[in-house]
Design an enzyme around this catalytic site. Structure first.
Site, PDB file in Angstrom:
ATOM      1  N   CYS A 192     -11.013  19.157  -1.147  1.00 32.95           N
ATOM      2  CA  CYS A 192     -11.211  20.603  -0.997  1.00 32.95           C
ATOM      3  C   CYS A 192     -11.718  21.134  -2.327  1.00 32.95           C
ATOM      4  CB  CYS A 192      -9.917  21.304  -0.597  1.00 32.95           C
ATOM      5  SG  CYS A 192     -10.109  23.077  -0.341  1.00 32.95           S
ATOM      6  N   GLU A 248     -16.987  22.450   3.587  1.00 28.72           N
ATOM      7  CA  GLU A 248     -17.255  21.019   3.440  1.00 28.72           C
ATOM      8  C   GLU A 248     -18.611  20.705   4.051  1.00 28.72           C
ATOM      9  OE1 GLU A 248     -16.783  18.091   1.561  1.00 28.72           O
ATOM     10  OE2 GLU A 248     -14.710  18.773   1.872  1.00 28.72           O
TER      11      GLU A 248
END
Length: 226
Positions: A2, A111
């Site tokens: 992340c 992402e």
């Protein structure tokens, strides 16, 4: 992994989720943040000296045992993520795992050009660790990192890691001062989470993939964060 996330929830929806003392001026100066990157201050919920509080911590964990993070000959490594499977063993993380777990509010993370969020748009908790670094001159800096776990079916086409999410209702359990078997009982919270009710949305630009800008000098950050 992340490496980028967002917190755009309006303050009136966010405040009921936060427990304990707030940073001075938070309600008045809070602003939505559509892109939060490593090296920036994060809002965290934690337990400090037995009391719940909300604070700021820089994203990039600085271990308390580092002597001089500004030494150009020995630059300090500041991880932004910690693998949940080994967090109890790694020297940089095992102390914070035992004593300094935290919750990081978010309402999306990014992402590979995708924005991942709850279908209902509600905020959620990222599981994290925080640490306090104390300098010989009396300065201090709180920093943090986000825990990661194996990907679920939603994330696996994008990456082999995803952030740990702490479910609503388990905040007190996650932050509680526990040891031994009670600490190990928290490990299931770090397993891959159910992808039902979550969405993937392509982002219009690649801003979330760009490298973060160089962070300001540590002493100025320590001053800004009080």
């Amino acid at each position: 992994m992340c490496g980028r996330f967002a917190l755009t929830t309006a303050i009136d929806r966010l405040l009921p989720r936060l427990q304990g003392d707030l940073p001075p001026g938070l309600a008045e100066h809070y602003a939505p943040r559509p892109l939060i990157r490593p090296g920036e201050p994060l809002l965290i919920q934690r337990r400090q000296q037995g009391r719940l509080e909300v604070a700021f911590a820089m994203w990039g964990l600085l271990p308390s045992w580092v002597k001089d993070p500004d030494d150009p000959c020995r630059p300090a490594h500041r991880p932004i993520n910690a693998r949940s499977e080994t967090v109890a063993e790694k020297p940089s993380f095992r102390g914070p795992w035992r004593h300094h777990r935290c919750l990081i509010p978010a309402d999306a993370f990014f992402e590979k050009g995708q924005r991942i969020a709850r279908r209902d748009g509600a905020p959620f908790w990222l599981g994290g660790l925080w640490e306090r670094w104390l300098g010989a001159d009396g300065s201090q800096l709180d920093s943090c990192c986000i825990l990661t776990t194996r990907p679920n079916a939603l994330i696996v086409p994008l990456h082999d890691r995803m952030p740990v999410l702490i479910p609503d209702g388990l905040e007190q359990a996650w932050l509680a001062p526990v040891h031994g078997a009670e600490l190990r009982a928290l490990e299931p919270m770090m397993h891959p989470w159910d992808p039902a009710g979550w969405t993937l949305e392509p982002i219009a630009s690649t801003r979330a993939e760009r490298p973060a800008q160089p962070a300001p000098q540590r002493r100025q950050l320590a001053l800004d964060l009080g």
